[in-house]
Design a protein around this motif. Structure first.
Motif, mmCIF file in Angstrom:
data_model
loop_
_atom_site.group_PDB
_atom_site.id
_atom_site.type_symbol
_atom_site.label_atom_id
_atom_site.label_comp_id
_atom_site.label_asym_id
_atom_site.label_seq_id
_atom_site.Cartn_x
_atom_site.Cartn_y
_atom_site.Cartn_z
ATOM 1 N N VAL A 74 0.875 -1.168 0.000
ATOM 2 C CA VAL A 74 0.000 0.000 0.000
ATOM 3 C C VAL A 74 0.913 1.218 0.000
ATOM 4 C CG1 VAL A 74 -1.859 1.209 1.167
ATOM 5 C CG2 VAL A 74 -1.783 -1.295 1.219
ATOM 6 N N ILE A 75 0.759 2.039 -1.043
ATOM 7 C CA ILE A 75 1.693 3.132 -1.290
ATOM 8 C C ILE A 75 0.993 4.478 -1.096
ATOM 9 C CG2 ILE A 75 3.211 4.175 -3.010
ATOM 10 C CD1 ILE A 75 3.351 1.356 -4.318
ATOM 11 N N TYR A 76 1.658 5.340 -0.338
ATOM 12 C CA TYR A 76 1.200 6.720 -0.136
ATOM 13 C C TYR A 76 2.256 7.654 -0.703
ATOM 14 C CZ TYR A 76 -2.376 4.968 3.022
ATOM 15 O OH TYR A 76 -3.451 4.318 3.538
ATOM 16 N N ALA A 80 -0.743 11.144 0.904
ATOM 17 C CA ALA A 80 -2.049 10.768 0.343
ATOM 18 C C ALA A 80 -1.950 9.392 -0.321
ATOM 19 C CB ALA A 80 -2.499 11.804 -0.683
ATOM 20 N N TYR A 81 -3.026 8.619 -0.221
ATOM 21 C CA TYR A 81 -3.049 7.296 -0.839
ATOM 22 C C TYR A 81 -2.734 7.412 -2.323
ATOM 23 C CZ TYR A 81 -4.752 2.928 -2.774
ATOM 24 O OH TYR A 81 -4.851 1.749 -3.462
ATOM 25 N N ASP A 82 -1.884 6.524 -2.817
ATOM 26 C CA ASP A 82 -1.482 6.534 -4.219
ATOM 27 C C ASP A 82 -1.900 5.259 -4.951
ATOM 28 O OD1 ASP A 82 0.277 7.842 -6.390
ATOM 29 O OD2 ASP A 82 1.139 5.830 -6.237
ATOM 30 N N ASN A 83 -1.617 4.079 -4.364
ATOM 31 C CA ASN A 83 -1.788 2.850 -5.113
ATOM 32 C C ASN A 83 -1.634 1.648 -4.186
ATOM 33 O OD1 ASN A 83 -2.004 1.147 -7.315
ATOM 34 N ND2 ASN A 83 0.105 1.455 -8.001
ATOM 35 N N THR A 84 -2.242 0.532 -4.584
ATOM 36 C CA THR A 84 -2.006 -0.751 -3.921
ATOM 37 C C THR A 84 -1.554 -1.742 -4.976
ATOM 38 O OG1 THR A 84 -3.648 -0.354 -2.196
ATOM 39 C CG2 THR A 84 -3.025 -2.634 -2.591
ATOM 40 N N ILE A 85 -0.468 -2.434 -4.699
ATOM 41 C CA ILE A 85 0.069 -3.439 -5.608
ATOM 42 C C ILE A 85 0.028 -4.787 -4.895
ATOM 43 C CG2 ILE A 85 2.110 -4.220 -6.863
ATOM 44 C CD1 ILE A 85 2.902 -1.233 -7.049
ATOM 45 N N ARG A 86 -0.597 -5.755 -5.531
ATOM 46 C CA ARG A 86 -0.675 -7.108 -4.969
ATOM 47 C C ARG A 86 0.496 -7.936 -5.491
ATOM 48 N NH1 ARG A 86 -6.233 -9.318 -4.129
ATOM 49 N NH2 ARG A 86 -5.825 -8.090 -2.276
ATOM 50 N N ILE A 87 1.173 -8.613 -4.574
ATOM 51 C CA ILE A 87 2.275 -9.503 -4.933
ATOM 52 C C ILE A 87 1.827 -10.933 -4.658
ATOM 53 C CG2 ILE A 87 4.659 -10.171 -4.462
ATOM 54 C CD1 ILE A 87 5.141 -7.373 -3.356
#
Length: 130
Positions: A74-76, A80-87
């Motif tokens: 989970v990237i901020y 501010a929230y930017d993106n979520t990347i699933r691995i």
């Protein structure tokens, strides 16, 4: 005899506290690559990318198996929230990485959650443009 008992009691307390206080940390690395042993190559917390974007690797090392088939980054950006990347992972993995592309400069915070929404680790980095 009383002093000997006190000495052994203090020694026992110190030994037990050392065992209890032994911690194993989870680590996150931002780097230019990952070697075959799961170690970061050119780790840093500041990266310079071209104006049209650039990538880096996010490496997570655990002292135990992840026991999940997926984790989320989970990237901020700038708070501010930017993106979520699933691995996608395997349950027995103790380290894994993801190649992440960044398009904007700024200060980033990355949080890594397992499949039970438990925070595994987190870290911060700065992205600058050329």
């Amino acid at each position: 005899m009383k002093n000997v008992n006190k000495f052994f009691f203090v020694l026992l307390v110190l030994a037990l506290s050392t065992l209890i206080e032994t911690t194993y940390s989870q680590s996150i690395y931002f780097c230019e690559g990952v070697d075959d042993d799961g170690e970061p190559i050119n780790e840093s917390s500041v990266f310079t990318i071209p104006n049209n974007g650039g990538y880096l690797y996010v490496l997570i090392q655990l002292p135990y198996a992840v026991n999940c088939r997926k984790v989320d980054l989970v990237i901020y950006r700038n708070g501010a929230y930017d993106n979520t990347i699933r691995i996608d992972t395997q349950k027995n993995w103790t380290w894994f990485w993801e190649k992440v592309t960044f398009y904007d400069d700024g200060d980033y915070d990355v949080y890594v959650y397992d499949c039970n929404n438990y925070l595994l680790t987190d870290g911060s980095l700065e992205i600058e443009f050329d």
